[in-house]
Structures are given as C-alpha cells and as structure tokens.
Design an enzyme around this catalytic site. Structure first.
Site, PDB file in Angstrom:
ATOM      1  N   TYR A 292       9.445  25.926  -5.605  1.00  0.00           N
ATOM      2  CA  TYR A 292       9.219  26.384  -6.983  1.00  0.00           C
ATOM      3  C   TYR A 292       7.845  27.021  -7.160  1.00  0.00           C
ATOM      4  O   TYR A 292       6.966  26.883  -6.334  1.00  0.00           O
ATOM      5  CB  TYR A 292       9.496  25.299  -8.019  1.00  0.00           C
ATOM      6  CG  TYR A 292       8.719  24.000  -8.003  1.00  0.00           C
ATOM      7  CD1 TYR A 292       7.482  23.841  -7.415  1.00  0.00           C
ATOM      8  CD2 TYR A 292       9.270  22.889  -8.656  1.00  0.00           C
ATOM      9  CE1 TYR A 292       6.809  22.647  -7.466  1.00  0.00           C
ATOM     10  CE2 TYR A 292       8.597  21.674  -8.709  1.00  0.00           C
ATOM     11  CZ  TYR A 292       7.368  21.568  -8.113  1.00  0.00           C
ATOM     12  OH  TYR A 292       6.707  20.367  -8.169  1.00  0.00           O
ATOM     13  N   GLU A 293       7.729  27.757  -8.262  1.00  0.00           N
ATOM     14  CA  GLU A 293       6.565  28.621  -8.532  1.00  0.00           C
ATOM     15  C   GLU A 293       6.365  29.668  -7.442  1.00  0.00           C
ATOM     16  O   GLU A 293       5.241  30.107  -7.176  1.00  0.00           O
ATOM     17  CB  GLU A 293       5.288  27.792  -8.713  1.00  0.00           C
ATOM     18  CG  GLU A 293       5.343  26.799  -9.849  1.00  0.00           C
ATOM     19  CD  GLU A 293       5.736  27.414 -11.179  1.00  0.00           C
ATOM     20  OE1 GLU A 293       5.496  28.622 -11.373  1.00  0.00           O
ATOM     21  OE2 GLU A 293       6.291  26.697 -12.025  1.00  0.00           O
ATOM     22  N   GLY A 294       7.442  30.087  -6.833  1.00  0.00           N
ATOM     23  CA  GLY A 294       7.386  31.080  -5.760  1.00  0.00           C
ATOM     24  C   GLY A 294       7.436  30.417  -4.409  1.00  0.00           C
ATOM     25  O   GLY A 294       6.559  29.624  -4.055  1.00  0.00           O
TER      26      GLY A 294
ATOM     27  N   ARG B 251       0.702  27.881  -9.716  1.00  0.00           N
ATOM     28  CA  ARG B 251       0.683  27.943  -8.255  1.00  0.00           C
ATOM     29  C   ARG B 251      -0.491  27.157  -7.686  1.00  0.00           C
ATOM     30  O   ARG B 251      -0.343  26.441  -6.694  1.00  0.00           O
ATOM     31  CB  ARG B 251       0.658  29.400  -7.794  1.00  0.00           C
ATOM     32  CG  ARG B 251       2.001  30.077  -7.952  1.00  0.00           C
ATOM     33  CD  ARG B 251       1.976  31.563  -7.659  1.00  0.00           C
ATOM     34  NE  ARG B 251       3.342  32.099  -7.717  1.00  0.00           N
ATOM     35  CZ  ARG B 251       3.656  33.373  -7.527  1.00  0.00           C
ATOM     36  NH1 ARG B 251       2.711  34.262  -7.267  1.00  0.00           N
ATOM     37  NH2 ARG B 251       4.912  33.753  -7.599  1.00  0.00           N
TER      38      ARG B 251
END
Length: 596
Positions: free
Chosen positions: A437-439, A297
């Site tokens: 992506y990655e949250g 992140r």
C-alpha cells in the site's frame, strides 16, 4: 512480547546523525531542544507501552467488524484513541494555529515509529489523518482550514484518502468516480472506492474523506482528476455536526494481516449523491493527493522500521529464554539458543537492518525540517530535493527489509513461530502489506528512477555518494580491523551505486525497459549503501565517544559491532546487485509473453 521503544538508539540517531541541535536552531523549531526531545520520546514510549501495545495481539484475534449501523473497532481501540488524541499525540508535528504542538518532523518521527512498533493496525488511523492534514494545509481554502483542520489536528475527527477503485488500482487515470457541480459551490459525488483504511469506525464522531473524482468536463487521464472533501457528517457553520452524508461503508476486507485496521469499501451517492467541496483547483487533484501520499509513504517506511524493531525484541526475548541443545564449545546441558551461531546471525540480521533503516529515515526527517524551516531559499530547495530522493528508498527499502526481519523472527522461534499464540507470526503477516500500500515497491522504484534520478541527471544521487566518500575518509583515520572492513565494503558500495546511477542516466532513452527492469534492485542497492553509510557514521562517532571516555561503553561498542556486521553481510552484496541491474535486463526480458 511487550514492545519497549528503543529510546537510547533513537536519541543517539536524532542527536548524533540527524543533528537535532541544528534543527532546533531553525526558525519555528526553537522549542525542539535535545532536552525537550528526550522528554517527549520518554512520554511517548510510556504511553505506547502502557496503552497501545497491549491491544496489538488482541486486535489480531478480534478484528474490527462491519454492521449495518457502522464499523465497530477492536475492543479498547476507541478508548485508546481518545487517550491518544487528548494527550496531543495526533498534533505533535502540526501547527499550533490549529491545535498542534508544532514540533519538527525529527522529533515526531521517533514517536511515529513507536506507535507503529507498538500496534501497526491502530497506528494506521493517525497516519491517514496526518496525510489529510498535510493536504489541507497546502491546498485547502481558508474556510476548509477553519472547518476541518483543528478537529483533525486534535484528533476530534479522523481523515482518509480515497484513490483506489475496483477497476483502478495504481492506475489513477482509470478513476471513474464523478463529481457533479450543484451551482452553490458544492458537488455531488458518485462512485465506489476500495481499500480505504479506517474508511469507517467508531473512534470519533466524524470522518473527513478526501476523494479523487472527475468533474463533467474534465480531460481524460490523470490530468482530469480533482480532489474533494466529503465528510461522513456534514458540518454546520458553527462547527457542530449536521446531516449524515451519502457516503457509506458497505463492507470490510478480510485480510492476511493488520486485521484490526478496518479496510473499507465506500459507496458514494447511492441515495442521491454525497456532498463534497472542491480542494484547490479543478483537475489538480492528483497533485494535491501526492502531498498526502508522500507523507504517508514516509510514514509507511516508519511502519516497517517500527514493526522490525518489535519483531527483533520478540525474537531476542525468546532466544534468551528458549533452552535447546548444548553449546558448540561444550556444555554439560542445554543452553539458551542465543548461544548458537546461526541464531546470533539471525538476530544480527534483524538488529543491523533495523538500525540502518532507522538512521536513514531520521536523517531524512531532518532534511524535511530544513526544507520547510530554513530562511535560505536555496538551502530549502537543496534539502527538499534530497528528502524527495530518499522518500521512495525509506518507504521501499524499509518495508522490504521488514519482511526479511519478521521472517527471521519466526525462524528464531522455530516451530513455535508458526503457532499463532507466540505472536511472532503476526509480525510476519502484518509486514506483507507494507510493500504494497501507498505504492508498491516497484512504484517506489519507478519513482526513484524517473522522478528522482533521471530528472536531474543523477545530481542529488551523486551528491549523496560524495558524502558517503567523505565518511570513507573518516573511517581511514581509525585503526582496527572493524573500521578497515567497514571502509572496504562502504567504498565498494559507493562505487557500485555510482555505476548504477551512471547506467540509469546514460541508458534511459535508448533502453527504457532494460533500465526499469532493474528499478527495484536499484532501490535496494541505494537503501543498503545509504543505510550502511549512516551506520558507518554511527561507528565513527561511537569510536570518538569511546576515545573521549564519555558515554555508555557497551552501547558504543555494540554500535561498532553492528555496523561491522551490516558491512560484512549487507554492504558486501552491492557488487552482485550492481551486476543484476547493469547486466541483468537481458534475462528479465528474455521470454516472449507467450513463453510464460
């Protein structure tokens, strides 16, 4: 437009705002002197400009592709990755015990930004390896570390993270991939994973997949998820590669952007079961995977900053070159479009947001270093708490603004920005995935509220606001309209952010949906105020440098001017954002589901 790392601004931020000197005094960071950092950044800038950036547009036109024998990456990627690994860039921030260089995150972060700014699709592979390394350093057994870490750190192999499944996007409680114990310490893995970045490629001989799966007796939900190492090729006791594991890429996704990065569908166990080994303890997989996710992140936040910088450079070059219309003040013929006020406004949008996000991220990197290297346990805990508060902001805000920055880059190009040959459109398309992506941004915002604000009743947030107000006091000591304007907007931003923190803490139990309906605006507000705070600090330091008669006068005056713009155009939004959070939930929740 060739990418050139903004070394002058990077060095200013790491030295003046993030205090590299203090980081270099931490145990284990002694080699990271300002002189060493400058040399590292200059070498990184040369490498990415000469070897990585030229592949960016080519990768967009000729992406990686799937074959029955494996994925073939864009022409030039394999050779470039070998150069990248052989030069030691993969191991820059990783321990010397496993072949790394052991430099602090503050020195590594500008190099990460450069790599992503030069070629986002290429840089994703090292980013995923970094996450795998962090997870194994934290939770891997001695045997796993001995087997996998040095090849990953040196770039001999690469790593992936395997969370998502067709029926389970962000809801990891729905993971179905199963792991069957074999009685010899290994497990057979069966299942399908999607959206696996660099899940297969031809750049290294082996790929180390970290895979979330469930054992037979695991409890339901996220509490029953375990983490497994599943290599593409099994590894013999002497470190050589053995048999092909039953983990195969069955297709690649066709995407809006980052086309050169192969996004794989991986199938585990179609031919008897993929062999995996458990990382750490059973049912703690999500905890371990979060180590990877937090590292990734922060890295995705740097992607947003690097891409924004590249888009700005691209647009600036075009604005200086493109002649269109006469100057408003009068001119006998057409002038370069940078003379037109709205083009200047768009360029300042791009520049000021990128510089603010960079400053906040680098300060976050210094907090990480103090959290991991300070000898004082209390200092480590305090810095870790602030770093963890900033991570969702660095990820969420920096990637959201990258969409605005790259959009403005297209706008500056006018009709030519809509034409693929100029390259401006690629930045815009590549930026979209960063908020997903990655949250997603909403997941980052939910984390900011639930784990980072409510859990400590706003203590860390209030501590940061107190530091913002200390900078207000420094601004008050300086004369001139610029500093008065910056101080006015920063003070209002701090007050608005504090009001929102108080609202979140006070209402989370009585009106949870109302609070979370303003989660993304809260994240944006925090980014604007804390990024504006770092810009204000930069302006104060720049004026002090000017008063002392030292340094580059043009650079320091530009820093003050850019901060003034950020204050007038972005910090000034804080009251409206506060109102949308505190008073806006009624509108968000006004319609019943069947009214949509």
């Amino acid at each position: 437009m060739p990418y050139q790392a903004p070394i002058k601004d990077m060095l200013f931020v790491i030295n003046e705002l993030a205090n590299l000197q203090a980081v270099s005094e931490l145990p284990g960071c002694e080699d990271a002197t300002p002189e060493t950092a400058e040399a590292v950044l200059e070498e990184s800038a040369k490498f990415v400009a000469n070897e990585i950036a030229p592949l960016n547009h080519e990768g967009d036109k000729e992406p990686s592709y799937w074959t029955k024998d494996g994925v073939i990456t864009t022409k030039g990627f394999k050779q470039a990755f070998r150069q990248f690994a052989d030069a030691g860039w993969q191991g820059l921030q990783h321990p010397t015990d496993f072949g790394g260089q052991g430099l602090p995150k503050l020195v590594g972060t500008p190099c990460v930004e450069m790599l992503h700014g030069a070629n986002l699709a290429f840089a994703l592979c090292p980013l995923l390896s970094d996450g795998a390394i962090e997870a194994l350093l934290t939770a891997g057994s001695d045997e796993q570390k001995a087997t996998y870490l040095e090849p990953l750190v040196t770039g001999k192999w690469t790593g992936t993270m395997n969370l998502t499944e067709p029926q389970a996007g962000s809801d990891l409680a729905a993971v179905r991939t199963r792991a069957e114990p074999q009685g010899d310490g290994t497990y057979k893995i069966f299942g399908t994973k999607i959206f696996i970045t660099y899940g297969d490629h031809d750049m290294t001989d082996n790929i180390v997949h970290l895979v979330l799966a469930r054992t037979p007796d695991a409890p339901a939900g996220v509490k029953g998820i375990s983490l497994f190492i599943v290599p593409k090729f099994m590894v013999n006791a002497d470190g050589t590669l053995g048999a092909r594991n039953d983990a195969h890429c069955v297709s690649l996704e066709h995407k809006l952007g980052i086309k050169a990065s192969p996004t794989a569908v991986l199938q585990f166990g179609d031919n008897g079961g993929a062999i995996g080994t458990l990382v750490g303890e059973e049912n703690r997989g999500l905890e371990y995977m979060f180590i990877m996710m937090n590292a990734a992140r922060f890295g995705v936040g740097m992607q947003g900053i690097g891409l924004s910088e590249h888009a700005y450079q691209h647009a600036l070059a075009y604005a200086k070159d493109r002649v269109q219309s006469r100057d408003l003040n009068g001119s006998p013929s057409g002038v370069a479009i940078i003379h037109h006020p709205d083009v200047r406004r768009l360029l300042m949008n791009m520049r000021s947001q990128t510089e603010a996000a960079r400053a906040l991220a680098y300060v976050g990197a210094a907090l990480y270093d103090a959290a991991h290297h300070s000898e004082d346990a209390e200092v480590r805990a305090e810095n870790q708490a602030v770093y963890e508060y900033l991570v969702p902001i660095i990820k969420g805000w920096s990637t959201e603004l990258s969409q605005d920055v790259t959009r403005d880059g297209v706008q500056i190009h006018g009709g030519m920005g809509f034409i693929e040959e100029t390259g401006a459109a690629q930045h815009y398309r590549d930026a979209k995935i960063l908020t997903i992506y990655e949250g997603t941004t909403a997941i980052q915002a939910n984390d900011l509220i639930g784990r980072k604000t409510v859990r400590d009743a706003g203590k860390v947030a209030k501590g940061l606001i107190a530091q913002v107000r200390a900078t207000e006091a420094e601004l008050a000591k300086l004369e001139g309209a610029d500093f008065a304007a910056i101080r006015k907007q920063l003070a209002q931003g701090a007050a608005d952010l504090e009001a929102v923190v108080d609202y979140v803490v006070a209402n989370i139990k009585s009106d949870i949906k109302g609070v979370f309906s303003g989660s993304v605006p809260y994240l944006k507000l925090a980014g604007i105020v804390l990024g504006g705070w770092q810009m204000a600090r930069a302006a104060v330091i720049s004026q002090q440098k000017l008063d002392a008669g030292s340094g580059d006068v043009g650079f320091y005056k530009a820093k003050i001017g850019t901060t003034r713009f950020f204050a007038d155009h972005f910090l000034s939004q804080s009251s409206g954002i506060r109102a949308s959070i505190i008073e806006g939930s009624a509108g968000v929740l006004a319609l019943d589901i069947d009214q949509f």
